[in-house]
Structures are given as structure tokens and as C-alpha cells.
Write an enzyme that holds these catalytic residues in place. Structure first.
Site, PDB file in Angstrom:
ATOM      1  N   HIS A 354      37.449  17.057  77.623  1.00  0.00           N
ATOM      2  CA  HIS A 354      36.527  17.512  76.574  1.00  0.00           C
ATOM      3  C   HIS A 354      35.974  18.915  76.796  1.00  0.00           C
ATOM      4  O   HIS A 354      35.035  19.309  76.106  1.00  0.00           O
ATOM      5  CB  HIS A 354      35.338  16.559  76.441  1.00  0.00           C
ATOM      6  N   LYS A 545      22.966  21.763  67.511  1.00  0.00           N
ATOM      7  CA  LYS A 545      23.883  21.386  68.588  1.00  0.00           C
ATOM      8  C   LYS A 545      23.160  21.707  69.882  1.00  0.00           C
ATOM      9  O   LYS A 545      22.105  22.333  69.858  1.00  0.00           O
ATOM     10  CB  LYS A 545      25.190  22.177  68.489  1.00  0.00           C
ATOM     11  N   ARG A 546      23.730  21.259  71.034  1.00  0.00           N
ATOM     12  CA  ARG A 546      23.111  21.644  72.305  1.00  0.00           C
ATOM     13  C   ARG A 546      22.990  23.163  72.396  1.00  0.00           C
ATOM     14  O   ARG A 546      23.850  23.885  71.883  1.00  0.00           O
ATOM     15  CB  ARG A 546      23.945  21.098  73.476  1.00  0.00           C
ATOM     16  N   LYS A 551      27.948  28.629  72.661  1.00  0.00           N
ATOM     17  CA  LYS A 551      27.805  28.255  71.249  1.00  0.00           C
ATOM     18  C   LYS A 551      27.146  29.381  70.435  1.00  0.00           C
ATOM     19  O   LYS A 551      27.100  29.348  69.221  1.00  0.00           O
ATOM     20  CB  LYS A 551      27.015  26.961  71.114  1.00  0.00           C
ATOM     21  N   THR A 653      32.100  18.428  66.570  1.00  0.00           N
ATOM     22  CA  THR A 653      32.155  17.299  65.633  1.00  0.00           C
ATOM     23  C   THR A 653      31.060  17.457  64.581  1.00  0.00           C
ATOM     24  O   THR A 653      31.189  16.923  63.472  1.00  0.00           O
ATOM     25  CB  THR A 653      31.983  15.961  66.378  1.00  0.00           C
ATOM     26  N   LYS A 657      30.831  16.726  60.325  1.00  0.00           N
ATOM     27  CA  LYS A 657      29.764  16.044  59.584  1.00  0.00           C
ATOM     28  C   LYS A 657      29.269  16.923  58.443  1.00  0.00           C
ATOM     29  O   LYS A 657      29.063  16.456  57.313  1.00  0.00           O
ATOM     30  CB  LYS A 657      28.596  15.694  60.516  1.00  0.00           C
TER      31      LYS A 657
HETATM   32  C1  26V Z   1      29.059  17.468  81.916  1.00  0.00           C
HETATM   33  C2  26V Z   1      28.059  17.061  82.746  1.00  0.00           C
HETATM   34  C3  26V Z   1      27.948  17.691  84.068  1.00  0.00           C
HETATM   35  C4  26V Z   1      26.661  17.430  84.792  1.00  0.00           C
HETATM   36  C5  26V Z   1      26.109  16.067  84.593  1.00  0.00           C
HETATM   37  C6  26V Z   1      26.042  15.598  83.172  1.00  0.00           C
HETATM   38  C7  26V Z   1      27.178  16.039  82.322  1.00  0.00           C
HETATM   39  C8  26V Z   1      27.377  15.472  81.087  1.00  0.00           C
HETATM   40  C9  26V Z   1      28.417  15.899  80.284  1.00  0.00           C
HETATM   41  C10 26V Z   1      29.244  16.912  80.685  1.00  0.00           C
HETATM   42  C11 26V Z   1      30.403  17.398  79.879  1.00  0.00           C
HETATM   43  C12 26V Z   1      30.157  17.574  78.493  1.00  0.00           C
HETATM   44  C13 26V Z   1      31.442  17.874  77.788  1.00  0.00           C
HETATM   45  C14 26V Z   1      31.259  17.750  76.308  1.00  0.00           C
HETATM   46  O1  26V Z   1      30.289  17.234  75.827  1.00  0.00           O
HETATM   47  N1  26V Z   1      32.239  18.209  75.573  1.00  0.00           N
HETATM   48  C15 26V Z   1      32.182  18.177  74.137  1.00  0.00           C
HETATM   49  O2  26V Z   1      32.973  17.088  73.691  1.00  0.00           O
HETATM   50  C16 26V Z   1      32.969  16.964  72.287  1.00  0.00           C
HETATM   51  C17 26V Z   1      33.749  15.720  71.946  1.00  0.00           C
HETATM   52  O3  26V Z   1      35.081  15.882  72.289  1.00  0.00           O
HETATM   53  C18 26V Z   1      33.562  18.213  71.654  1.00  0.00           C
HETATM   54  O4  26V Z   1      33.488  18.087  70.255  1.00  0.00           O
HETATM   55  C19 26V Z   1      32.796  19.452  72.088  1.00  0.00           C
HETATM   56  O5  26V Z   1      33.438  20.616  71.614  1.00  0.00           O
HETATM   57  C20 26V Z   1      32.734  19.500  73.608  1.00  0.00           C
HETATM   58  O6  26V Z   1      31.888  20.557  74.041  1.00  0.00           O
END
Ligand code: 26V
Length: 810
Positions: A354, A545-546, A551, A653, A657
């Protein structure tokens, strides 16, 4: 299902179970009483679904994810069961509005953003398609933090979402599993003289499952989301207690329960926390044990044929430790030999990536791994040795390649590379949009693609149209269904039938009226949250978004300042009135992201307090953005901001929406934007910015100052920012953020895209002024959004990866 029966159960639960006498909608209890009422009605379907899966004895998929960003469940359940009207009627008899009751439900915020919400949309679509897919996750005591804005700064508050109880869940303590941490590995010979491995002196923790029902859309299917909660194996140490050491006596209990205490906020820089690794192992081990146990229970105690009956989808690398844990369970606990166990792992595990950001790729320090999971480290070493043999047979003497591909990063402190473990242990590796999957093959995972080209595939993301159109935008849903029927709810491609109506003046007027009503509703919500009153007639320009540098919320702010400047200097007469809405959470440790929030707030304050802006420009930071907020926001947006640096957003995503709800995208060629543009055509999309290839070549000698100096508008924007105009009494607070886009090492190349972004925004204005043209574009965006349904995404996963038979419960 009729209103009388619902009313009777509702009052029963409200008065007898919750013991409340007076009707209130400012507490969650009426909402919870309705949840119990509805859950009862799901129960029989839930049982029938499980019986049908057991009878079919077919292959099942397990979606392993550290995050399930479910949001509220009640409205969706009512909608899936078709009991919205009856429930509304029942509440009406009590003089209460359904919407108020729905609003009192707390969000289940067990995720950070896109990755967690995607998992929730997948569950909805799998249930609707009748696919035997079960979600496995963690029942965090505290979900995503709540965001408060104080003087423009983000303040994080805990999210005690379980405080009043979570009436959807069913605790299944009889299915608890033991999870073993630490200890030391031992080798011994079994009764047949075979060498076996095991663990001794481990610290054990109980994993207790809580099941949440996942109803399909009007098809009698109810699937399961199983969330694990950590508990101590012993309540407390009686010996210590009796010896008077009261705090020590409960220490072990606290340490155990810590594992499922809190969701980690996603910060690229804050990785490497031992508790996070504990969480990951806890999820993987509990879920795998559950699956093996269930399989043996249903197959006479044997694991024979397992590889034909289960598969595991890893949601990013977070559960990738499952590759090693499954090896351990099959060999150490169930007596298999390496080759047989490895064959099972590699034919049952699939991995979804992801993110392309290298800093977000998970690695764990070897010493930490060894201390916490000694046996798994041995197994990973063995997997690595065998894997590197394979590589060196294919590329003899290529030591650089061996070092690049090793599961252990040997440069500096030794670390385990979780993405590589996931690739080596899987039969499928997928990205989440066409562009993203290509960049994985050509960049991040290039060596692995050369070795195993057939493993790599794309599965473009989607969103569930039940939540993200039908239920959140009831006005639009009614308008659409009135014209083309309601088949689109499960066959979203049918929205194409709206295309011929795109130029129909009457339909356009109805379409516009719906949008306006949704904007009014959002304006009320924003007034309540911030005190700021937006004019619903303005163009609603939305970015939620975050908060992350890639971004580029910063680029959005540069445009806001530019509009402000144009109006102030008297050159803004051509600008149609616009309300800029930005929302999102910054990870608590992400200083720059928090600075961006502060900048947004400060610029908004200046704009909103300047009488010259009245009726022309407004700006607001939307606090505590979450799933239920998006349900109000996306139906009300005119313009959807998808402006990441090309090559950085895996998919997105939110973009889908917004599109479904008739917003028009202003965006770069990044993630799924590329496919949105392709679906809707370039006359219905505001494209700007450098491409991935251009970004790469620009980077070689990037000079943001050159872009600024060459562009009078940009110079003025930077001048305003640097003059302290937006931080009159807070000297210096914005310096880091204002400096970021002027830094030649800015990885996000914000300055390079300034001019084309501004130009695209002026094309937005021209389109907006031509109401008929805008309405046409808006209608066509909805009409072309069919392929972004997770029903399509799940069908693709099933056709190419899972190969499950859908089930119809009797
Ligand atoms: C990384 C970490 C690292 C530290 C601890 C907590 C934590 C939690 C999540 C992540 C990775 C996040 C990756 C992510 O959210 N990717 C997003 O995935 C979406 C669904 O596929 C996609 O639409 C977004 O473009 C993408 O940024």
C-alpha cells in the site's frame, strides 16, 4: 422487521437492558438499544451463513489487517437489511428522529486512514458477493485519537470508544488462544528420532476473540470480523499479592493487556517500537491458530488438504510475520517437515502493498526480533538461506543482488525486511492502482519482479457504494434510482445510464438541488464544529485526508493565499466565490504535518476576518475528520483535491468517494487519479502537475527559487507568507512550513507544480461559472464511477488470487 416489533424490542432494550427511563438522543443508549434490536435480526442470518459455509466446505479467505476503520455500523446494517424505513417509523412513534439516533453512535475508529478504511469496504463487498471471507484484526481499546484544535494547534485526545460498550460484538472466550512471547528455543528428538524445535520459558498472553457481524446487502449473508483482545493468562500473581507486593502482582496482567490497548498512529519515522511488533505477532499468531484449529475441527483432526481450503491476504506488511508463524505452527506444533510446510505457506499467502514511500517500508531490528520471537528469527534465517540459494543459482556471482534481496538488511544495524519476507512467502503480490503496481515492478520490487514476474499483479482499489453513495447521500440515491432504477447499488456500472441525462436541463436542476441541500447540511455541521458559517452557494473546494507532506496540503494553502492576494489587490473580480475546506489528522510525532495544520488555521483566520473577502472567499479547517465526517462531506463537495506529488500516493480512495458523489477532481497523474481520468475523460477532470518521470528528472537539480522568481504571483504569495502576515502575534511559528517548499531538497516538489495548479484552478472557475457545463461534468463523474466499486475490486481478487465459491445461505 415491522415497526411495531422494532419498537417493542427497542423499548425492551432501552428500559430493561440499559435501565433508562427518559428518552434522550445526547447519550448513546437509545442508539445502542436499536443496535441490539437489529443485531437480534442479524443473528439467524449469521448462523445460517456459517452453516452454509461449513456445508459447502469450500475454500475460505482470511483478510489479516492491523486496521479495520469501520466507522459507524448501524445505518449500514439498517440499509443492508432494508429496515431503515421501519426503524425510522418505530422511532417516530417515540417522537425521535432516526438521524439523531444514528448520530449518537460512536465511530469504531480502528484504523489510520486509507488502508484501514479499504479493509472495511472490502468486508462489505465480500458479504454482498457472498464470498466466504473473514476479517481478522485487533480490538484496540483506544482507536484513532480524537483531534481538537486549540488556537490552530492539533491536540490529541484518547478515543475511549468502548467506554459505554460496543453492542455489535460477541465475545467468544471459548475460542481463546495462547500467544507465546520471548523464551528460548530448544531442539530435541521426538519418539520417531526426528529433530524437532520448540520454545521454553515463554511469557504467555491470551488472545480472546470478539466477533462483529458484517451484513451483505439484502442477500441473507452475514460474514464475520474477528477482533482479538489481549488478556493475562492469570488474573494476577497470588503469591506476590499475598507477600504484599500489590502493584507487582498485577504487572504481568497490565503488560499483557497493553498489547491491544492502542492503535499506533501511522508515522513513517516512529517505527521500531517493540509494542508494535508484539501487536503484529499477536494478530498473526492468534488468527493462524484459530484457522488451523477450525480446520482440524472440521476435518477429523487433520491438516491434510489445508492448502486447498484457506488463503491469507496480508494487508500490507503489518501481518507479514504470519509467513514465519505459519511455518512454526505447521512444523513445531503439527510435526510437518520444512518442504511440506513451506509448500503450504507459499500456496496460501498473498500480499498487498500500500505504499511506495521507502521510509514507510517496515523493518525490525534483529536483536529486538530475537528477544521477542527467537524461534521465528531462526525460521526467517532458514527461509533466507534457501531463498538466497535460489537467487545465486539464477544469477551466479551477483553478490550485490544477494545483498539487495536478502531478508536481512546488513547495512548498519541488522534489520529484518518485512516486505521481502512477504514477497518470498507469497504466491501473489499486488499493488492498489495500475500506476502503483507498475512502479512496484519497475522500482521498489524490481529484483523480485525479475525473479518471479508471474507473482506480481494489480488490483485497483475501490469503495463500497452502499456506504459511500446509497446510505450517505440518500437524496442523490433517490434521484438516481427514480431515473434508472436501483440496480446500481450492487452493479455500480449501471450508473452509466445517467450519461444520456447529463445535458438534460431538468435533471441538471434536480442534481444541483441535491448538491445544494447536502452543502447546507455540511455547512450546519461546520458551523457547529467551528463557529464558521459557510455560504452553501459558494464552490465547495475540499481536501480531506491524513496530513502528510506528500499529499501537499501545502500546495492547497499556496493557492488559497494566491486567491486572497488576487482579491486584495483588486484583480479577483473574475473569481467565483469559493469555500476552501481542509481536514485531516497529523500523526502526533510528525512535526511538519502539525505545522501545516497550524498554517491552514492561521491563513483561514486572516481570510475569514478580512471584510474584503466577504462573499468571495472563505476557508476552514475541519476538525476531527473521520469516517462519519466523510459521510457528510463527500456528498457536499463540488471540487475534490487529489494533488499529491506524482508517484507518491499508492491509490487514494477518497478520490473515488468524491467522484461517485458528483465532485470533480483537480488532480495530478498519481495513484488511481490516472484511472479516474481515463474513466471520465479529460474534459471532466482538472489535470495539472508533473508526471512521475518528470518529477524524477527534475529532481536532479531542483531549484524552487527559480520557480518562485520567475512567477510574479508566486513571488507575491511567498512575500505575504514571509512578511509574517499570517502570524502577526506568533512570530516564527510558521517558519519551518514556509521554508519547506523553498528547500532545494524538498522531496515533494511543491514549487514545481505551483503554476500549473493555479492555472488548473482558474479552469475550475471558468467551468463553475457555466452552471450547465459544471452540472454535466458532475453528472458524468458519477456516471463513470462504476469501476471504483469494491464489488469490482473483490471480484478481481477472487478471480485472480482467492478463487472462492460464493455461497447462498438457505
Ligand atoms: C504505516 C505505519 C507505520 C508505523 C505504525 C503505524 C502504521 C500504520 C500504517 C502504515 C502504512 C500506511 C499505508 C497506507 O495507509 N497506505 C494507503 O493505502 C490506501 C489503500 O490502499 C491507499 O489508497 C493510499 O494511497 C495509501 O497511502
Amino acid at each position: 422487521m415491522d415497526a411495531d416489533a422494532i419498537l417493542s424490542d427497542l423499548t425492551h432494550y432501552y428500559t430493561r437492558m440499559y435501565g433508562r427511563r427518559t428518552l434522550r438522543t445526547d447519550t448513546p443508549f437509545l442508539s445502542q438499544a436499536l443496535v441490539h434490536t437489529i443485531r437480534d435480526r442479524l443473528m439467524e442470518r449469521w448462523n445460517r451463513t456459517n452453516i452454509a459455509f461449513e456445508r459447502a466446505d469450500g475454500r475460505r479467505a482470511c483478510y489479516l489487517s492491523m486496521e479495520f476503520l469501520m466507522g459507524r455500523l448501524l445505518n449500514n446494517a439498517l440499509y443492508s437489511l432494508g429496515s431503515t424505513d421501519e426503524s425510522s417509523h418505530a422511532l417516530g412513534l417515540l417522537g425521535v428522529e432516526l438521524e439523531k439516533v444514528l448520530d449518537a453512535e460512536r465511530d469504531a475508529g480502528l484504523g489510520n486512514g486509507g488502508l484501514g478504511r479499504l479493509a472495511a469496504c472490502f468486508l462489505d463487498s465480500c458479504a454482498t458477493l457472498g464470498l466466504p471471507v473473514r476479517g481478522y484484526g485487533i480490538r484496540y481499546h483506544y482507536g484513532m485519537f480524537r483531534q481538537r484544535i486549540v488556537n490552530g494547534f492539533q491536540i490529541e485526545e484518547p478515543d475511549p470508544w468502548l467506554r459505554e460498550g460496543f453492542p455489535w460484538e460477541i465475545e467468544r472466550s471459548e475460542l481463546a488462544r495462547t500467544i507465546r512471547f520471548g523464551g528460548r528455543t530448544v531442539t530435541f528428538r521426538d519418539e520417531h528420532g526426528r529433530t524437532r524445535h520448540g520454545l521454553e520459558d515463554t511469557h504467555d498472553v491470551l488472545a480472546i476473540p470478539f466477533d462483529v457481524p458484517i451484513p451483505g446487502y439484502r442477500n441473507g449473508v452475514v460474514n464475520t470480523l474477528r477482533l482479538w483482545s489481549a488478556a493475562a493468562t492469570d488474573e494476577f500473581d497470588l503469591e506476590e499479592f499475598n507477600a504484599g507486593s500489590y502493584t507487582e502482582a498485577v504487572e504481568a496482567k497490565n503488560e499483557a493487556e497493553n498489547i491491544s490497548m492502542v492503535l499506533y498512529p501511522n508515522t513513517a519515522t516512529e517505527s521500531g517500537h517493540e509494542l508494535r511488533l508484539r501487536q503484529q505477532y499477536f494478530l498473526a499468531s492468534a488468527s493462524l491458530q484459530d484457522i488451523l484449529h477450525d480446520y482440524r475441527y472440521r476435518h477429523g483432526g487433520s491438516l491434510a488438504g489445508l492448502e486447498d481450503k484457506v488463503c491469507f491476504q496480508l494487508n500490507d506488511t503489518h501481518p507479514a510475520i504470519a509467513v514465519a508463524e505459519l511455518m512454526r505452527l505447521l512444523m513445531d506444533e503439527h510435526g510437518m517437515e520444512w518442504d511440506q510446510a513451506w509448500g503450504i505457506v507459499r500456496s496460501t499467502t498473498a500480499y498487498t502493498n500500500h505504499t511506495l514511500l521507502p521510509e514507510a517500508l517496515e523493518t525490525w531490528p534483529v536483536p529486538m526480533f530475537e528477544k521477542l520471537l527467537p524461534r521465528l528469527l531462526e525460521i526467517i534465517y532458514e527461509i533466507n538461506a534457501r531463498f538466497l540459494d535460489e537467487v545465486s543459482i539464477r544469477w551466479p556471482g551477483d553478490n550485490a543482488r544477494l545483498a539487495r534481496m536478502s531478508l536481512i538488511d546488513e547495512g548498519g544495524e541488522r534489520r529484518v525486511r518485512m516486505a521481502y519476507l512477504a514477497i518470498v512467502g507469497s504466491y501473489s503480490v499486488n499493488g492498489v492502482a495500475e500506476l502503483h503496481s507498475r512502479l512496484l515492478r519497475e522500482g521498489l520490487f524490481r529484483d523480485f519482479y525479475e525473479l518471479w514476474p508471474d507473482k506480481f499483479n494489480n488490483k485497483t482499489n475501490g469503495v463500497t457504494p452502499r456506504r459511500w453513495l446509497a446510505a450517505c447521500n440518500t437524496r442523490l440515491a433517490a434521484l438516481v434510482s427514480g431515473k434508472i432504477g436501483d440496480g446500481w447499488v450492487t452493479k455500480l456500472d449501471q450508473l452509466e445510464a445517467l450519461a444520456p441525462l447529463a445535458d438534460d436541463a431538468g435533471f441538471q436542476a434536480s442534481w444541483r438541488a441535491v448538491k445544494l441541500a447536502n452543502k447546507q447540511r455540511l455547512a450546519e455541521d461546520i458551523k457547529r464544529r467551528t463557529g464558521i458559517e459557510l455560504d452553501p452557494a459558494m464552490l465547495f473546494d475540499v481536501q480531506v485526508k491524513r496530513i502528510h507532506e506528500y499529499k501537499r496540503q501545502l500546495l492547497n494553502v499556496l493557492h488559497a493565499v494566491h486567491m486572497y492576494d488576487l482579491i486584495r489587490r483588486g484583480d479577483g473580480d473574475e473569481l467565483p466565490p469559493r469555500a476552501i475546506i481542509i481536514g485531516g489528522k497529523a500523526a502526533p510525532g510528525y512535526v511538519m504535518a502539525k505545522g501545516i495544520i497550524k498554517l491552514i488555521g492561521n491563513v483561514a483566520r486572516v481570510i475569514n476576518n478580512d471584510p474584503a473577502m466577504a462573499g468571495r472567499l472563505q476557508m476552514v479547517f475541519y476538525p476531527d475528520y473521520n469516517v462519519s465526517a466523510m459521510e457528510k462531506i463527500c456528498p457536499a463537495a463540488d471540487l475534490s483535491e487529489q494533488i499529491s506529488t506524482a508517484g507518491k500516493e499508492a491509490s487514494g480512495t477518497g478520490n473515488m468517494k468524491f467522484m461517485m458523489n458528483g465532485a470533480i477532481t483537480i488532480g495530478t497523474l498519481d495513484g488511481a487519479n490516472v484511472e479516474i481520468l481515463e474513466a471520465v475523460g479529460d474534459e471532466n477532470f482538472f489535470l495539472f502537475g508533473h508526471t512521475v518521470e518528470e518529477v524524477a528528472s527534475l529532481r536532479e537539480n531542483y531549484d524552487p527559487g527559480a520557480y518562485i522568481n520567475a512567477d510574479e504571483d508566486f513571488r507575491r504569495v511567498v512575500g505575504l507568507l514571509e512578511s509574517g502576515h499570517f502570524c502577526r502575534f506568533e512570530v516564527g511559528v510558521l517558519d519551518a512550513v514556509i521554508g519547506a517548499f523553498q528547500d532545494p531538497s524538498d522531496p515533494w516538489m511543491t514549487a514545481a507544480d505551483f503554476r500549473s495548479f493555479i492555472d488548473a484552478q482558474r479552469r475550475v472557475d471558468e467551468a463553475w461559472k457555466d452552471t450547465a457545463r459544471w452540472d454535466r461534468m458532475s453528472i458524468l463523474n458519477s456516471a463513470c464511477s462504476g469501476r471504483f466499486s469494491t464489488d469490482r475490486t473483490m471480484q478481481d481478487y477472487n478471480d485472480d488470487i482467492w478463487r472462492l465459491e460464493p455461497v447462498e445461505p438457505g
